[in-house]
Design an enzyme around this catalytic site. Sequence first.
Site, PDB file in Angstrom:
ATOM      1  N   VAL A 117      10.919  -4.754   3.463  1.00  0.00           N
ATOM      2  CA  VAL A 117      10.525  -4.847   4.868  1.00  0.00           C
ATOM      3  C   VAL A 117      10.838  -3.536   5.590  1.00  0.00           C
ATOM      4  O   VAL A 117      11.856  -2.891   5.320  1.00  0.00           O
ATOM      5  CB  VAL A 117      11.271  -6.018   5.544  1.00  0.00           C
ATOM      6  N   GLY A 172       4.181  -6.602   6.069  1.00  0.00           N
ATOM      7  CA  GLY A 172       3.859  -7.537   7.135  1.00  0.00           C
ATOM      8  C   GLY A 172       2.375  -7.586   7.440  1.00  0.00           C
ATOM      9  O   GLY A 172       1.799  -8.668   7.651  1.00  0.00           O
ATOM     10  N   LEU A 207       5.387   0.301   3.422  1.00  0.00           N
ATOM     11  CA  LEU A 207       4.489  -0.246   2.406  1.00  0.00           C
ATOM     12  C   LEU A 207       3.521  -1.292   2.960  1.00  0.00           C
ATOM     13  O   LEU A 207       2.715  -1.843   2.204  1.00  0.00           O
ATOM     14  CB  LEU A 207       5.297  -0.852   1.251  1.00  0.00           C
ATOM     15  N   GLY A 208       3.619  -1.601   4.245  1.00  0.00           N
ATOM     16  CA  GLY A 208       2.638  -2.480   4.880  1.00  0.00           C
ATOM     17  C   GLY A 208       2.778  -3.954   4.569  1.00  0.00           C
ATOM     18  O   GLY A 208       1.804  -4.698   4.714  1.00  0.00           O
ATOM     19  N   ASP A 216      -2.844  -1.640  10.644  1.00  0.00           N
ATOM     20  CA  ASP A 216      -3.012  -1.630   9.190  1.00  0.00           C
ATOM     21  C   ASP A 216      -3.636  -2.903   8.638  1.00  0.00           C
ATOM     22  O   ASP A 216      -4.043  -2.933   7.475  1.00  0.00           O
ATOM     23  CB  ASP A 216      -1.652  -1.436   8.495  1.00  0.00           C
ATOM     24  N   LYS A 263       0.852  -1.195   0.000  1.00  0.00           N
ATOM     25  CA  LYS A 263       0.000   0.000   0.000  1.00  0.00           C
ATOM     26  C   LYS A 263       0.879   1.233   0.000  1.00  0.00           C
ATOM     27  O   LYS A 263       2.063   1.203   0.375  1.00  0.00           O
ATOM     28  CB  LYS A 263      -0.944   0.020   1.200  1.00  0.00           C
ATOM     29  N   ALA A 288       9.481  -0.640   5.320  1.00  0.00           N
ATOM     30  CA  ALA A 288       9.663   0.349   4.261  1.00  0.00           C
ATOM     31  C   ALA A 288       8.478   1.287   4.099  1.00  0.00           C
ATOM     32  O   ALA A 288       8.438   2.076   3.163  1.00  0.00           O
ATOM     33  CB  ALA A 288       9.931  -0.370   2.933  1.00  0.00           C
TER      34      ALA A 288
END
Length: 306
Positions: free
Chosen positions: A115, A122, A119-120, A156, A30, A117
């Site tokens: 990871v 996990g 961007l979600g 998230d 994301k 980063a």
Amino acid sequence: MKDRSSQGVLFLEWLQRGRSPSILIRSPAKVNLRLEVLARRPDGYHDIRSVMVPVGLFDLLHIVLTEKEGIHLSCSQQDLPVDERNLAFRAGLLMLEAAGKRQGVEIRIEKRIPVAAGLGGGSSNAAATLVGLNRLLKTNLSRVDLMAMAGELGADVPFFVFGRPALATGIGGDLEQLTRLPRLWFLLVYPGISISTKWAYEKLNFRLTKRGDHINMPTFFWDIGNLAGLLRNDLERAVLQEYPVLEGIKKSLLRAGAVGALMSGSGSTVYGLFLAKEKAKDAYGELKEEFGKRDWEIFLTQNIGS
């Protein structure tokens, strides 16, 4: 520098017909088009208002039901934990408990999303595990039920179960779908810096955030012409002070023709926003050349799930 491009469909699934029931799921990244941090809560979380958009950059999860009880997780990225420190592992435990079964589950994660980063990745892996096991275990939980379960795992995670562009409020789990979002193209540049979300929020100085310019976010994206001017990330100032290389990436993206550039989430990924595919492709080639001597990653992708 590693270069990659990707696009696809949110949670595209293939059932595998074999000796053990299994499923293969794309787990998307994301970006935050806007992230306002409103207040720190007594529980340590923060109230936010954020526009979150899934994009066509995916991890791949292969989930298999087995006879060996418990969750057995493996990952292509060797330094990631494969026990209860991993959100996908914990999501598997929750689903087994919800199903009331002493079933064994193998989860293999092929990582492509960087990871830590912004961007979600996990959280997306956890949501994909919930969705996949809901189908494999035939628990028939509704999306609302899965989102409630996702909220136990992280702020998230419900967004990725929701699977659509959304205005996120509260700590991130209160979601309102954004409709009529135009086709957007993104260049994501990840400079190999892992940033803790907890650290980024601790560095936030509320005195430096503007409190009086809130906008009607569920509608503003219908006007493409105003989009770039409304990009905002309240975490960006503090992170860029610590990592000034991110400011340089923003400038490079703008020079390459992006209509706006912003850090996603708590970073360190910085994206450039483009309204035309050809312009984005030209910039992709230009930035590959500019960053070619660095061990960075760059992705060309677009918004999905609308």
